[in-house]
Design a protein around this motif. Structure first.
Motif, short mmCIF file in Angstrom:
data_model
loop_
_atom_site.label_atom_id
_atom_site.label_comp_id
_atom_site.label_asym_id
_atom_site.label_seq_id
_atom_site.Cartn_x
_atom_site.Cartn_y
_atom_site.Cartn_z
N TRP A 75 0.12 -8.54 2.54
CA TRP A 75 0.48 -7.63 3.63
C TRP A 75 1.86 -7.02 3.38
O TRP A 75 2.09 -5.85 3.68
CB TRP A 75 0.45 -8.35 4.98
CG TRP A 75 -0.93 -8.38 5.57
CD1 TRP A 75 -1.72 -9.48 5.74
CD2 TRP A 75 -1.69 -7.29 6.06
NE1 TRP A 75 -2.92 -9.13 6.30
CE2 TRP A 75 -2.93 -7.79 6.50
CE3 TRP A 75 -1.45 -5.92 6.16
CZ2 TRP A 75 -3.91 -6.97 7.05
CZ3 TRP A 75 -2.43 -5.10 6.70
CH2 TRP A 75 -3.65 -5.62 7.14
N ALA A 76 2.77 -7.81 2.83
CA ALA A 76 4.12 -7.30 2.52
C ALA A 76 4.03 -6.19 1.47
O ALA A 76 4.72 -5.17 1.58
CB ALA A 76 5.03 -8.42 2.05
N LEU A 77 3.19 -6.36 0.46
CA LEU A 77 3.01 -5.32 -0.56
C LEU A 77 2.44 -4.05 0.06
O LEU A 77 2.86 -2.94 -0.29
CB LEU A 77 2.10 -5.82 -1.69
CG LEU A 77 2.64 -7.00 -2.49
CD1 LEU A 77 1.57 -7.48 -3.48
CD2 LEU A 77 3.92 -6.65 -3.20
N ILE A 78 1.48 -4.21 0.97
CA ILE A 78 0.91 -3.05 1.65
C ILE A 78 2.01 -2.34 2.44
O ILE A 78 2.14 -1.11 2.35
CB ILE A 78 -0.24 -3.50 2.58
CG1 ILE A 78 -1.42 -4.02 1.74
CG2 ILE A 78 -0.67 -2.35 3.51
CD1 ILE A 78 -2.48 -4.77 2.54
N ALA A 79 2.81 -3.09 3.15
CA ALA A 79 3.90 -2.50 3.95
C ALA A 79 4.92 -1.80 3.06
O ALA A 79 5.40 -0.71 3.39
CB ALA A 79 4.57 -3.59 4.79
N ILE A 80 5.26 -2.41 1.93
CA ILE A 80 6.22 -1.80 1.00
C ILE A 80 5.68 -0.46 0.50
O ILE A 80 6.42 0.52 0.44
CB ILE A 80 6.54 -2.76 -0.16
CG1 ILE A 80 7.40 -3.92 0.35
CG2 ILE A 80 7.21 -2.03 -1.32
CD1 ILE A 80 7.50 -5.09 -0.62
N ASN A 81 4.41 -0.42 0.16
CA ASN A 81 3.82 0.84 -0.32
C ASN A 81 3.83 1.90 0.77
O ASN A 81 4.16 3.07 0.52
CB ASN A 81 2.41 0.60 -0.85
CG ASN A 81 2.41 0.10 -2.28
OD1 ASN A 81 3.24 0.50 -3.08
ND2 ASN A 81 1.48 -0.79 -2.60
#
Length: 134
Positions: A75-81
């Protein structure tokens, strides 16, 4: 804490994101002096943004090698993108910078790529939690 086992799909998405982020980052980091006049973006923006992308690519490769990830990490990677896409949109249309048409295209490709990777990462999470995958 929910753990997501590393599927082939998620591993490939993370590695593809790392490849694209690393390539864009290296181009911005090492080619900033050449890109700046073409894109009408300052070197002072391109170099740190490139460094962040190269670092992010390294983190993605490291994560892709793990057998499992906390669900929150994906989820953090999704948010970063998504945040990167928002930041790019601000650079392109925020009025602080005046990118050339090539600059807008360069930024637009980044927006499209990171939103695609966010979507693919989300799809990987959904695949891992669908009833037929349980």
């Amino acid at each position: 804490m929910s753990i997501v086992s590393m599927s082939v799909f998620l591993r490939r998405v993370l590695l593809a994101d790392a490849l694209v982020s690393g390539a864009a980052g290296a181009l911005m980091l090492f080619g900033a002096a050449l890109l700046a006049p073409l894109l009408n973006l300052p070197v002072a923006l391109l170099v740190p943004a490139g460094a962040v992308l190269v670092l992010y690519a390294g983190v993605l490769v490291w994560l892709a090698r793990k057998p499992a990830l906390p669900r929150g990490a994906v989820w953090a990677l999704i948010a970063i993108n998504v945040l990167w896409a928002i930041d790019c949109l601000w650079v392109s249309l925020g009025g602080v910078f005046s990118p050339t048409q090539l600059g807008h295209a360069f930024i637009g490709v980044q927006i499209a790529a990171v939103l695609l990777f966010a979507d693919l990462q989300y799809m990987a999470l959904r695949r891992r939690h669908s009833p037929q995958q349980a």
